[in-house]
Scaffold this motif. Structure first.
Motif, mmCIF file in Angstrom:
data_model
loop_
_atom_site.group_PDB
_atom_site.id
_atom_site.type_symbol
_atom_site.label_atom_id
_atom_site.label_comp_id
_atom_site.label_asym_id
_atom_site.label_seq_id
_atom_site.Cartn_x
_atom_site.Cartn_y
_atom_site.Cartn_z
ATOM 1 N N TRP A 55 57.736 -39.819 99.323
ATOM 2 C CA TRP A 55 56.997 -40.751 98.489
ATOM 3 C C TRP A 55 57.414 -40.616 97.046
ATOM 4 N N GLN A 56 57.146 -41.676 96.307
ATOM 5 C CA GLN A 56 57.385 -41.675 94.870
ATOM 6 C C GLN A 56 56.197 -42.380 94.225
ATOM 7 N N TRP A 57 55.601 -41.717 93.253
ATOM 8 C CA TRP A 57 54.386 -42.206 92.603
ATOM 9 C C TRP A 57 54.666 -42.630 91.169
ATOM 10 N N THR A 58 53.909 -43.620 90.712
ATOM 11 C CA THR A 58 53.933 -44.001 89.304
ATOM 12 C C THR A 58 52.495 -44.101 88.810
ATOM 13 N N THR A 59 52.322 -43.860 87.526
ATOM 14 C CA THR A 59 51.026 -44.084 86.899
ATOM 15 C C THR A 59 51.186 -45.223 85.904
ATOM 16 N N LEU A 60 50.118 -45.926 85.672
ATOM 17 C CA LEU A 60 50.165 -47.058 84.755
ATOM 18 C C LEU A 60 50.523 -46.597 83.344
ATOM 19 N N GLU A 61 50.031 -45.433 82.955
ATOM 20 C CA GLU A 61 50.257 -44.936 81.595
ATOM 21 C C GLU A 61 51.643 -44.349 81.386
ATOM 22 N N HIS A 62 52.185 -43.668 82.400
ATOM 23 C CA HIS A 62 53.404 -42.882 82.198
ATOM 24 C C HIS A 62 54.593 -43.308 83.048
ATOM 25 N N GLY A 63 54.430 -44.253 83.946
ATOM 26 C CA GLY A 63 55.534 -44.673 84.803
ATOM 27 C C GLY A 63 55.765 -43.690 85.937
ATOM 28 N N PRO A 64 57.010 -43.614 86.450
ATOM 29 C CA PRO A 64 57.289 -42.738 87.598
ATOM 30 C C PRO A 64 56.968 -41.271 87.320
ATOM 31 N N GLU A 65 56.318 -40.659 88.302
ATOM 32 C CA GLU A 65 55.977 -39.237 88.194
ATOM 33 C C GLU A 65 57.241 -38.378 88.228
ATOM 34 N N ARG A 66 58.195 -38.768 89.070
ATOM 35 C CA ARG A 66 59.493 -38.089 89.215
ATOM 36 C C ARG A 66 60.575 -39.150 89.298
ATOM 37 N N PRO A 67 61.812 -38.801 88.948
ATOM 38 C CA PRO A 67 62.882 -39.805 89.017
ATOM 39 C C PRO A 67 63.297 -40.162 90.450
ATOM 40 N N GLU A 68 63.074 -39.276 91.396
ATOM 41 C CA GLU A 68 63.482 -39.498 92.789
ATOM 42 C C GLU A 68 62.295 -39.283 93.724
ATOM 43 N N PRO A 69 62.335 -39.899 94.916
ATOM 44 C CA PRO A 69 61.287 -39.642 95.908
ATOM 45 C C PRO A 69 61.240 -38.159 96.289
ATOM 46 N N ALA A 70 60.055 -37.679 96.639
ATOM 47 C CA ALA A 70 59.853 -36.279 97.023
ATOM 48 C C ALA A 70 59.256 -36.226 98.428
ATOM 49 N N PRO A 71 59.535 -35.155 99.179
ATOM 50 C CA PRO A 71 58.941 -35.031 100.515
ATOM 51 C C PRO A 71 57.419 -34.961 100.423
ATOM 52 N N VAL A 72 56.757 -35.599 101.365
ATOM 53 C CA VAL A 72 55.297 -35.564 101.419
ATOM 54 C C VAL A 72 54.832 -34.200 101.912
#
Length: 184
Positions: free
Chosen positions: A149-166
């Motif tokens: 999975w790859q997460w983004t927040t409205l305030e900061h954008g992507p949490e990480r540059p690449e998808p990470a294992p769940v």
């Protein structure tokens, strides 16, 4: 709700989806892979049980009540799952936007990426957006999933540059074994 709490709830819902609906992912259920829409439905079903009852969990919700309008699409894509307050606008009413991919890591025609989720997130003010790639692989009658999975927040954008294992490898192996036993 903070991101870590929401991630934990989505992980629980995904685990329940994999264990309880394992036959959905196995080749014995048909000749084709399950659709993103079908997987999102089941994920939403289990996610509904983990979030506060004040939130609505919907698939491809159309706010206008008519045919899915172009405004809820981005580059032809619509979110597979949303957690929101129906009929309300803004970040306080739009918690999560989810796009599910069966296996975008190996698709020749890549599905929507994090950019698509981010564009929809910004357009409608979802606090969080997530791209979930199950990385479904079938070999004979055996199926395996390696969800990223790859997460983004409205305030900061992507949490990480690449998808990470769940899941860690060990936890994923335990979940897969439970799912196979439940599916037998």
């Amino acid at each position: 709700m903070i991101l870590a709490d929401l991630q934990s709830r989505v992980r629980i819902a995904l685990t329940n989806t994999l264990v309880e609906e394992w036959t959905l992912f196995t080749p014995t259920t048909g000749t084709s892979r399950p659709s993103e829409r079908t997987i999102a439905f089941h994920l939403g079903w289990y996610l509904r049980q983990t979030v506060d009852r004040s939130w609505d969990v919907d698939s491809e919700y159309d706010r206008s009540g008519m045919v899915l309008e172009q405004s809820v699409q981005y580059d032809g894509h619509v979110p597979n799952l949303i957690v929101h307050h129906r009929g309300m606008l803004g970040p306080e009413h739009n918690l999560l936007l989810v796009h599910v991919a069966v296996d975008s890591a190996s698709d020749a025609h890549e599905g929507p990426g994090i950019e698509t989720a981010l564009a929809l997130q910004q357009r409608f003010g979802y606090r969080y957006a997530m791209l979930l790639d199950l990385r479904l692989h079938t070999e004979g009658r055996r199926a395996s999933v390696t969800p990223y999975w790859q997460w983004t927040t409205l305030e900061h954008g992507p949490e990480r540059p690449e998808p990470a294992p769940v899941y860690t490898d060990r936890v994923l192996a335990e979940i897969t074994e439970r799912a196979r036993r439940a599916g037998d």
